[in-house]
Design a protein around this motif. Structure first.
Motif, PDB file in Angstrom:
ATOM      1  N   ARG A  60     -56.399 -10.113 -18.270  1.00  0.00           N
ATOM      2  CA  ARG A  60     -56.326 -11.053 -17.239  1.00  0.00           C
ATOM      3  C   ARG A  60     -55.405 -10.825 -16.204  1.00  0.00           C
ATOM      4  O   ARG A  60     -55.514 -10.954 -14.912  1.00  0.00           O
ATOM      5  N   HIS A  63     -57.584  -8.340 -13.821  1.00  0.00           N
ATOM      6  CA  HIS A  63     -58.338  -9.299 -13.197  1.00  0.00           C
ATOM      7  C   HIS A  63     -57.693  -9.918 -12.022  1.00  0.00           C
ATOM      8  O   HIS A  63     -58.378  -9.958 -10.971  1.00  0.00           O
ATOM      9  N   SER A  64     -56.495 -10.414 -12.328  1.00  0.00           N
ATOM     10  CA  SER A  64     -55.827 -11.194 -11.114  1.00  0.00           C
ATOM     11  C   SER A  64     -55.482 -10.182 -10.018  1.00  0.00           C
ATOM     12  O   SER A  64     -55.846 -10.437  -8.751  1.00  0.00           O
ATOM     13  N   ASN A  67     -58.496  -9.192  -7.845  1.00  0.00           N
ATOM     14  CA  ASN A  67     -59.079 -10.461  -7.161  1.00  0.00           C
ATOM     15  C   ASN A  67     -57.953 -10.724  -6.210  1.00  0.00           C
ATOM     16  O   ASN A  67     -58.182 -11.783  -5.650  1.00  0.00           O
ATOM     17  N   GLY A  69     -54.583 -11.246  -6.513  1.00  0.00           N
ATOM     18  CA  GLY A  69     -53.488 -12.176  -7.016  1.00  0.00           C
ATOM     19  C   GLY A  69     -52.452 -11.313  -7.664  1.00  0.00           C
ATOM     20  O   GLY A  69     -52.415 -10.160  -7.775  1.00  0.00           O
ATOM     21  N   GLN A  71     -50.988 -12.830 -10.870  1.00  0.00           N
ATOM     22  CA  GLN A  71     -50.729 -13.630 -11.909  1.00  0.00           C
ATOM     23  C   GLN A  71     -49.427 -13.470 -12.924  1.00  0.00           C
ATOM     24  O   GLN A  71     -49.612 -12.320 -13.537  1.00  0.00           O
ATOM     25  N   ASP A 217     -59.244 -19.769 -20.697  1.00  0.00           N
ATOM     26  CA  ASP A 217     -58.334 -19.087 -20.237  1.00  0.00           C
ATOM     27  C   ASP A 217     -57.132 -18.397 -21.354  1.00  0.00           C
ATOM     28  O   ASP A 217     -56.393 -17.787 -20.707  1.00  0.00           O
TER      29      ASP A 217
END
Length: 280
Positions: A60, A63-64, A67, A69, A71, A217
């Protein structure tokens, strides 16, 4: 088998026997040898990776970043665990389960095993404890599935088992989707009754575009990759040929799907001739 009249051994370059009529082979005096364990290292490596990825939010976070971000907060942020001193429950203790136990030892975890086909003395050398299914699900911080799918084991993990899990526990399945009631698992994840799950196998593959699991999530999803390594692919023919050779030699072997064939007079007569002919 009807066409190949001189057939005496069938070698299957996989562990599953779904595509072989073993009973018919046995009746004809034919041994069936498979490549059980061929991808055991691959699957056990991957499974531990899935445990870490889900509990530590590795996928995760990646991925953040990819993209745009950065996180920092996740659904389990308040309870992200170390592995040390956690209890890992292994559902099934065959080739892969034993390798899991060996590899997890380096993390200094407590080990529980549920497997109705083994005895306590099989588990003790690995520092584990053989328990019933209820204990496994209620006491484990990580539960990892390593059983074969049979008519008897379908949905062996259902709503009642999942309901026993700690709210901080993680569920890992790199075995077969049919072993688990995925509707019950989804409900537990969606309501955050458990901390998370990591799944490599699904009832329908590829996972459908509208699958509810895509919206969660607290789940790590992979594309049935646990056993897919170069080494696992190379192991398949090697193991089959080694086991065929040992069978002809008369040695005790693993991966013999119909051990009762060793009591077949016709097969035993052929085996002795083959041993001499092949100079084994």
């Amino acid at each position: 088998m009807d066409v190949f009249e001189r057939l005496r051994i069938i070698g299957v370059v996989r562990a599953g026997m779904e595509n072989i009529d073993v009973e018919a082979a046995t009746k004809r005096g034919i041994a069936v040898v498979n490549a059980a364990g061929r991808n055991a290292d691959a699957v056990s490596d991957f499974t531990i990776g899935m445990m870490l990825s889900e509990a530590r939010n590795i996928a995760r976070a990646h991925h953040s970043i990819m993209n745009g971000g950065w996180q920092l907060n996740f659904s389990n942020s308040a309870t992200v665990p170390d592995m040390r001193n956690k209890t890992v429950g292994l559902f099934g203790f065959g080739y892969i389960g034993k390798l899991m136990a060996e590899k997890l030892a380096g993390f200094h975890v407590k080990l529980l095993v549920f497997d109705p086909y083994i005895s306590e003395d099989v588990v003790e050398p690995f520092g584990g404890r053989l328990v019933d299914k209820e204990t496994l699900f209620s006491e484990s911080d990580f539960i990892s599935i390593h059983a074969r799918l049979t008519p008897e084991s379908r949905h062996a993990v259902g709503k009642s088992e999942i309901s026993l899990m700690k709210s901080t526990a993680y569920f890992i399945n790199t075995a077969r989707a049919g072993l688990v009631d995925y509707e019950a698992l989804y409900e537990a994840l969606e309501k955050h009754k458990i901390a998370g799950a990591a799944l490599d196998v699904f009832e329908e593959e590829p996972l459908t575009e509208n699958s509810a699991f895509r919206k969660l999530d607290n789940v790590t999803l992979t594309t049935h990759r646990a056993g897919a390594t170069l080494d696992a692919a190379l192991n398949s023919p090697r193991l089959v040929f080694e086991r065929i050779q040992n069978l002809i030699r008369g040695k005790e072997i693993t991966g013999l799907a119909n051990p009762e064939i060793l009591n077949n007079e016709s097969f035993e007569e052929w085996r002795k001739k083959a041993k001499l002919y092949l100079n084994l």
